[in-house]
Scaffold this active site. Structure first.
Site, short mmCIF file in Angstrom:
data_model
loop_
_atom_site.label_atom_id
_atom_site.label_comp_id
_atom_site.label_asym_id
_atom_site.label_seq_id
_atom_site.Cartn_x
_atom_site.Cartn_y
_atom_site.Cartn_z
N ARG A 11 10.77 2.76 2.13
CA ARG A 11 9.95 4.08 1.39
C ARG A 11 11.00 5.28 1.19
NH1 ARG A 11 5.10 4.13 0.25
NH2 ARG A 11 4.48 2.85 1.85
N GLU A 34 7.49 9.38 -11.23
CA GLU A 34 7.97 8.14 -11.83
C GLU A 34 7.73 8.05 -13.19
OE1 GLU A 34 5.58 5.40 -9.36
OE2 GLU A 34 5.01 6.98 -7.97
N ARG A 90 11.49 -5.22 -4.94
CA ARG A 90 11.90 -4.16 -3.89
C ARG A 90 12.52 -4.38 -2.69
NH1 ARG A 90 6.96 -0.05 -3.13
NH2 ARG A 90 5.71 -2.01 -2.63
N HIS A 125 10.49 4.81 -9.40
CA HIS A 125 9.54 5.45 -8.42
C HIS A 125 10.27 6.40 -7.33
CE1 HIS A 125 6.46 5.73 -5.31
NE2 HIS A 125 5.57 4.66 -5.63
N ASP A 182 -2.59 10.88 -7.08
CA ASP A 182 -2.12 9.36 -7.67
C ASP A 182 -2.81 9.42 -9.02
OD1 ASP A 182 -1.25 6.97 -7.88
OD2 ASP A 182 -2.50 5.94 -6.15
C1 BG6 Z 1 2.35 4.83 -6.60
C2 BG6 Z 1 1.15 4.40 -6.89
O1 BG6 Z 1 3.30 4.52 -7.68
O2 BG6 Z 1 2.89 4.16 -5.28
C3 BG6 Z 1 0.23 4.37 -5.64
O3 BG6 Z 1 0.41 5.08 -7.87
C4 BG6 Z 1 0.41 3.76 -4.43
O4 BG6 Z 1 -1.10 3.99 -5.97
C5 BG6 Z 1 2.14 4.34 -4.02
O5 BG6 Z 1 -0.09 3.94 -3.27
C6 BG6 Z 1 2.85 3.66 -3.07
O6 BG6 Z 1 2.98 2.34 -3.09
P1 BG6 Z 1 3.61 1.45 -2.01
O7 BG6 Z 1 3.41 0.06 -2.53
O8 BG6 Z 1 5.21 1.91 -1.92
O9 BG6 Z 1 2.86 1.87 -0.71
#
Ligand code: BG6
Length: 308
Positions: free
Chosen positions: A74, A276, A104, A173, A217
């Site tokens: 993340r 994003e 990913r 993202h 979101d």
């Molecule tokens: C965002 C989405 O791009 O990513 C959200 O709009 C999502 O809905 C978030 O919760 C994180 O996603 P992830 O899979 O990295 O936990």
């Protein structure tokens, strides 16, 4: 078998511009150009750090970031491909159809590097087919090209190498690091139609610059222009510009969702905002066999001038 760091260095290293090392438990490329630096994980072709000259870090990264665990890291700039969000058809989110696509947490191959005209460049590729991804009936090449100068540009190209049309949704993202989320204003999305992913309400438009005071979101449709994040605590504007994208996602999980995610750190949500560059919501891309699409995002930073 993944190539060793020595093999990567011998083939793709560029003196003073591109080198390879181990960080966060996995292989990364370290880029340098004109006083700027960037770190790129080979897992997921994910930029983890971007430090412009004389600036603080631009990207937020989880304090527990670890590569090679089979889970996406993340933070930085995850590559969501070949679908954005839950799988468009199968929403059970099982192991084979994870949210935001399947690249990913996978290793990508380095396929190019260059150092010229004050820029460092790195290219990574992922060849996707039913062999690498059972249940995915397509063949496509994804390429990430990272160009570091004073700014950072990431380009995600897709080539449909199969025999049928490929319907693509995707995102770069980007997790921006901010001083304090309550002191942030987002410009560039006024009057765009908004899909609020937290509410089933019909699309609406917002007439003011955005402040984030709770979980957010949203997919902003018809938004091709740059987004400017003014971070008053951090004393800077971060500009996110893009091409090949008609939708922009804003995301911050706030308190409760952060607790559920488990990798945000205690108060991580206060120091990040995802902006994003996407093809998401109504903005889908259909590629006929042999066609290519290119999505780019560019990050740049300017200090807030205090007058008076
Ligand atoms: C965002 C989405 O791009 O990513 C959200 O709009 C999502 O809905 C978030 O919760 C994180 O996603 P992830 O899979 O990295 O936990």
């Amino acid at each position: 078998m993944s190539p060793s760091l020595d093999a990567l260095e011998a083939r793709w290293g560029r003196t003073g511009a591109v080198t390879f090392a181990e960080r966060y438990g996995g292989p990364v490329a370290l880029l340098q150009a004109g006083g700027a630096t960037a770190v790129v994980a080979l897992q997921g072709a994910q930029v983890l750090s971007y430090l412009p000259p004389n600036q603080r870090e631009v990207l937020w990264l989880s304090p527990v970031a670890k590569l090679g665990t089979g889970k996406a890291v993340r933070g930085g700039v995850p590559v969501c491909w070949p679908w954005f969000g839950p799988h468009p058809i199968d929403q059970t989110m099982d192991q084979t159809k994870p949210a935001h696509g399947f690249v990913r947490a996978r290793p990508w191959s380095v396929t190019g590097s260059a150092a010229k005209l004050g820029r460092a460049r790195l290219v990574l590729a992922y060849d996707a087919s039913p062999k690498s991804q059972p249940d995915w009936p397509h063949r496509a090449l994804a390429e990430i090209e990272i160009t570091l100068a004073e700014t950072l540009t990431i380009a995600l190209s897709t080539e449909n190498r199969g025999e049928n049309d490929l319907l693509l949704t995707q995102a770069l993202h980007t997790y921006l690091a901010v001083g304090e989320i309550g002191a942030v204003t987002v410009n560039g999305l006024v009057d765009r139609p908004v899909i609020d992913q937290l509410s089933p309400a019909p699309m609406r438009r917002e007439h003011e610059p955005i402040s984030v005071k709770a979980e957010i979101d949203r997919i902003y449709q018809d938004s091709e222009g740059p987004v400017i994040v003014t971070d008053r605590k951090g004393g800077r504007h971060i500009r996110v510009s893009k091409t090949g994208s008609r939708s922009t996602v804003l995301w911050n999980p706030w308190v409760e969702k952060s607790a559920r995610l488990g990798d945000m750190g205690g108060d991580g949500y206060r120091h990040m905002l995802c902006v994003e560059a996407a093809n998401a919501g109504n903005d889908t891309v259909t590629l006929a066999p042999g066609e290519r699409h290119r999505l780019t995002t560019e990050l740049s930073v300017t200090k807030i001038c205090v007058s008076g």
